[in-house]
Scaffold this motif. Structure first.
Motif, PDB file in Angstrom:
ATOM      1  N   MET A  22       0.834  -1.203   0.000  1.00  0.00           N
ATOM      2  CA  MET A  22       0.000   0.000   0.000  1.00  0.00           C
ATOM      3  C   MET A  22       0.865   1.248   0.000  1.00  0.00           C
ATOM      4  N   ALA A  23       1.924   1.229   0.809  1.00  0.00           N
ATOM      5  CA  ALA A  23       2.822   2.393   0.856  1.00  0.00           C
ATOM      6  C   ALA A  23       3.508   2.586  -0.480  1.00  0.00           C
ATOM      7  N   ASN A  24       3.933   1.468  -1.098  1.00  0.00           N
ATOM      8  CA  ASN A  24       4.641   1.559  -2.370  1.00  0.00           C
ATOM      9  C   ASN A  24       3.742   2.048  -3.492  1.00  0.00           C
ATOM     10  N   ASN A  25       2.434   1.797  -3.377  1.00  0.00           N
ATOM     11  CA  ASN A  25       1.502   2.245  -4.400  1.00  0.00           C
ATOM     12  C   ASN A  25       1.151   3.713  -4.251  1.00  0.00           C
ATOM     13  N   GLN A  26       1.454   4.298  -3.092  1.00  0.00           N
ATOM     14  CA  GLN A  26       1.229   5.711  -2.914  1.00  0.00           C
ATOM     15  C   GLN A  26       2.277   6.504  -3.696  1.00  0.00           C
ATOM     16  N   ILE A  27       1.930   7.749  -3.952  1.00  0.00           N
ATOM     17  CA  ILE A  27       2.867   8.624  -4.643  1.00  0.00           C
ATOM     18  C   ILE A  27       3.688   9.373  -3.592  1.00  0.00           C
ATOM     19  N   SER A  28       4.988   9.232  -3.676  1.00  0.00           N
ATOM     20  CA  SER A  28       5.861   9.948  -2.757  1.00  0.00           C
ATOM     21  C   SER A  28       5.712  11.446  -2.965  1.00  0.00           C
ATOM     22  N   ILE A  29       5.604  12.200  -1.868  1.00  0.00           N
ATOM     23  CA  ILE A  29       5.488  13.651  -1.978  1.00  0.00           C
ATOM     24  C   ILE A  29       6.779  14.355  -1.572  1.00  0.00           C
ATOM     25  N   TYR A  40      10.281   9.618  13.849  1.00  0.00           N
ATOM     26  CA  TYR A  40       9.366   8.557  13.453  1.00  0.00           C
ATOM     27  C   TYR A  40       8.344   9.084  12.455  1.00  0.00           C
ATOM     28  N   VAL A  41       7.790   8.160  11.693  1.00  0.00           N
ATOM     29  CA  VAL A  41       6.665   8.476  10.831  1.00  0.00           C
ATOM     30  C   VAL A  41       5.518   7.554  11.220  1.00  0.00           C
ATOM     31  N   GLU A  42       4.349   8.137  11.393  1.00  0.00           N
ATOM     32  CA  GLU A  42       3.138   7.358  11.664  1.00  0.00           C
ATOM     33  C   GLU A  42       2.320   7.322  10.379  1.00  0.00           C
ATOM     34  N   ARG A  43       2.148   6.115   9.841  1.00  0.00           N
ATOM     35  CA  ARG A  43       1.483   5.951   8.546  1.00  0.00           C
ATOM     36  C   ARG A  43       0.461   4.825   8.648  1.00  0.00           C
ATOM     37  N   ASN A  44      -0.791   5.135   8.374  1.00  0.00           N
ATOM     38  CA  ASN A  44      -1.851   4.128   8.479  1.00  0.00           C
ATOM     39  C   ASN A  44      -1.851   3.466   9.851  1.00  0.00           C
ATOM     40  N   THR A  45      -1.689   4.282  10.894  1.00  0.00           N
ATOM     41  CA  THR A  45      -1.654   3.878  12.313  1.00  0.00           C
ATOM     42  C   THR A  45      -0.395   3.097  12.681  1.00  0.00           C
ATOM     43  N   ASN A  46       0.512   2.858  11.747  1.00  0.00           N
ATOM     44  CA  ASN A  46       1.770   2.166  12.041  1.00  0.00           C
ATOM     45  C   ASN A  46       2.883   3.185  12.250  1.00  0.00           C
ATOM     46  N   LYS A  47       3.560   3.098  13.374  1.00  0.00           N
ATOM     47  CA  LYS A  47       4.650   4.013  13.702  1.00  0.00           C
ATOM     48  C   LYS A  47       5.976   3.305  13.481  1.00  0.00           C
ATOM     49  N   GLN A  48       6.856   3.941  12.730  1.00  0.00           N
ATOM     50  CA  GLN A  48       8.154   3.347  12.431  1.00  0.00           C
ATOM     51  C   GLN A  48       9.220   4.426  12.334  1.00  0.00           C
ATOM     52  N   PRO A  49      10.495   4.069  12.546  1.00  0.00           N
ATOM     53  CA  PRO A  49      11.560   5.074  12.427  1.00  0.00           C
ATOM     54  C   PRO A  49      11.624   5.653  11.015  1.00  0.00           C
ATOM     55  N   LEU A  50      11.897   6.936  10.934  1.00  0.00           N
ATOM     56  CA  LEU A  50      12.108   7.594   9.649  1.00  0.00           C
ATOM     57  C   LEU A  50      13.607   7.779   9.461  1.00  0.00           C
ATOM     58  N   LYS A  51      14.114   7.294   8.356  1.00  0.00           N
ATOM     59  CA  LYS A  51      15.557   7.346   8.089  1.00  0.00           C
ATOM     60  C   LYS A  51      15.844   8.302   6.939  1.00  0.00           C
ATOM     61  N   ALA A  52      17.077   8.761   6.865  1.00  0.00           N
ATOM     62  CA  ALA A  52      17.494   9.632   5.769  1.00  0.00           C
ATOM     63  C   ALA A  52      17.232   8.947   4.436  1.00  0.00           C
ATOM     64  N   ARG A  53      16.708   9.701   3.486  1.00  0.00           N
ATOM     65  CA  ARG A  53      16.370   9.273   2.132  1.00  0.00           C
ATOM     66  C   ARG A  53      15.078   8.455   2.055  1.00  0.00           C
ATOM     67  N   ASP A  54      14.382   8.275   3.187  1.00  0.00           N
ATOM     68  CA  ASP A  54      13.058   7.642   3.142  1.00  0.00           C
ATOM     69  C   ASP A  54      12.063   8.591   2.479  1.00  0.00           C
ATOM     70  N   SER A  55      11.148   8.023   1.721  1.00  0.00           N
ATOM     71  CA  SER A  55      10.069   8.814   1.128  1.00  0.00           C
ATOM     72  C   SER A  55       9.009   9.123   2.178  1.00  0.00           C
TER      73      SER A  55
END
Length: 230
Positions: A22-29, A40-55
């Motif tokens: 689902m994340a891969n099908n989204q358009i990176s902004i 961290y990034v919270e996406r679709n209720t899932n919280k995960q670390p945000l790393k350099a160069r992450d979309s």
């Protein structure tokens, strides 16, 4: 029991696969260009670390820890530098690189951040908004240094001309308070009270806010109120 555990592992694997798809099908902004500390990034209720160069994607919530800082560069070259203990929602973002048309609406619940607008604002400034619990910031091809307190009180400093500041509870049609002088600032201490009259930003305020943002970020040409590299 062993069979039940196998089924559970399969279901968990399918869930992770679907979530990734689902994340891969989204358009990176945009992209996290620089990350320092806990972010961290919270996406679709899932919280995960945000790393350099992450979309990053529309609807993402960016969360920073006590020593966390991140700089996000959006598809239209808008730059957001976000300091520690912040909560920023990438609420609406649509951009057409062929025409530079788009819409950008960022919501900040708390924390300190600095922004410089990109091609969307240059094409149509009215399509860019930054919102806090107490205030709405309109742009005119500009940049700002913003602090949102835990109670929602909002301080806005001008780093590149120019900004318009609205109190969220103001009656419809109420004109904004314009920020036209670089290094001037205004505050909204209640959604039902108008922004304060713009005034020069005191040095101690500049030092405190830039201190919340410092940490090896790339300088942005033309900014007032210092740079986040200091």
């Amino acid at each position: 029991m062993a069979f039940t555990r196998q089924i559970l592992f399969v279901l968990i694997g399918m869930f992770l696969f679907v979530s990734t798809a689902m994340a891969n099908n989204q358009i990176s902004i945009g992209q996290a260009a620089v990350v320092r500390g806990e972010v961290y990034v919270e996406r679709n209720t899932n919280k995960q670390p945000l790393k350099a160069r992450d979309s990053v994607y529309q609807g993402d919530k960016i969360l920073t820890g006590e020593k966390g800082k991140v700089q996000i560069i959006f598809a239209d070259d808008t730059i957001f530098t976000i300091g520690r203990e912040a909560e920023i929602l990438l609420d609406k973002y649509v951009y057409d690189p062929s025409t530079h048309e788009g819409v950008s609406e960022i919501k900040a619940k708390k924390g300190t951040f600095k922004f410089v607008t990109g091609k969307i604002a240059k094409k149509n400034p009215k399509h860019v908004r930054v919102k806090t619990p107490f205030a709405t910031i309109g742009v005119r091809g500009s940049g700002g240094l913003v602090d949102v307190a835990l109670n929602g009180a909002t301080t806005v400093g001008l780093t590149q001309c120019c900004l318009d500041l609205f109190a969220n509870g103001a009656p419809a049609g109420t004109p904004p308070v314009p920020l036209d002088g670089v290094n001037s600032y205004s505050q909204v201490t209640s959604p039902n009270q108008p922004p304060s009259i713009p005034a020069p930003m005191p040095p101690e305020m500049v030092q405190q806010l830039n201190g919340d943002l410092a940490g090896g970020f790339a300088p942005v040409e033309g900014e007032g109120i210092g740079n986040p590299t200091t």
